[in-house]
Design a protein around this motif. Sequence first.
Motif, PDB file in Angstrom:
ATOM      1  N   ASN A 166       0.810  -1.213   0.000  1.00  0.00           N
ATOM      2  CA  ASN A 166       0.000   0.000   0.000  1.00  0.00           C
ATOM      3  C   ASN A 166       0.846   1.267   0.000  1.00  0.00           C
ATOM      4  O   ASN A 166       0.441   2.288  -0.570  1.00  0.00           O
ATOM      5  CB  ASN A 166      -0.959  -0.013   1.196  1.00  0.00           C
ATOM      6  N   VAL A 167       2.008   1.208   0.616  1.00  0.00           N
ATOM      7  CA  VAL A 167       2.917   2.355   0.575  1.00  0.00           C
ATOM      8  C   VAL A 167       3.538   2.484  -0.812  1.00  0.00           C
ATOM      9  O   VAL A 167       3.682   3.591  -1.342  1.00  0.00           O
ATOM     10  CB  VAL A 167       3.993   2.223   1.666  1.00  0.00           C
ATOM     11  N   VAL A 216       1.456   4.546  -3.235  1.00  0.00           N
ATOM     12  CA  VAL A 216       1.430   5.990  -3.036  1.00  0.00           C
ATOM     13  C   VAL A 216       2.758   6.622  -3.446  1.00  0.00           C
ATOM     14  O   VAL A 216       2.785   7.669  -4.118  1.00  0.00           O
ATOM     15  CB  VAL A 216       1.072   6.315  -1.574  1.00  0.00           C
ATOM     16  N   SER A 263      -4.988   3.735   1.269  1.00  0.00           N
ATOM     17  CA  SER A 263      -4.109   3.935   0.121  1.00  0.00           C
ATOM     18  C   SER A 263      -4.849   4.311  -1.161  1.00  0.00           C
ATOM     19  O   SER A 263      -4.410   5.216  -1.887  1.00  0.00           O
ATOM     20  CB  SER A 263      -3.256   2.682  -0.117  1.00  0.00           C
TER      21      SER A 263
END
Length: 203
Positions: free
Chosen positions: A12-13, A16, A64
Amino acid sequence: MLTIWGRPNSHNVKKVVWFAEEIGRPFVRLNIGGAFGITDSYREMNPNALIPTIEDDGLVLWESNAILRYLAARYGEGTLWPADPAARARGDKWMDWQFGYADAQRDAFLNLVRHSPEERDAAAIARSAEATAKMMAILNQALADRPWLSGDNFGVGDVPMGVYAHSWFALDIERPAMPHVEDWYARLRERPGYAAHVMIPLT
């Protein structure tokens, strides 16, 4: 300056950070979550204590895919976030479809990446590999007549599954041939932000 909280190897990071590169938004990423732990100050921003969280011009936001939609609407409108609602929806649906795919991949990922060989559940890995292959077949069909999940051009709709596609190709599982997914993945690998932030070790 965009601030992103989260460890670099989180799916999820990765979404981004990669997308911040795509929109050309300068950012700083701060390690938190996993081995880095969760602080009380972080919990004040995100009561779920999950990653990522961003701060952008005073806006604090978590989840996210909500972050992706915000960044696309603010910094990529008309290109990465089509102005036409129908065109936008055709790509946008794959962002939510990704959650089901993540559930299918979870057992293979956890066993092969987080567990030692002695701890692995071979049956769970096989079930997960079969489930992900069935979902990738849906993706493969969708890409048969268009180069991107977002349509004729790369867009935010390609980002969530783009991250999970890398894991699918990197995991030591049986994968049936998916020529359209493979071509899409090859195009993703040509994008500098994808190479820098997604194609990193899974561990």
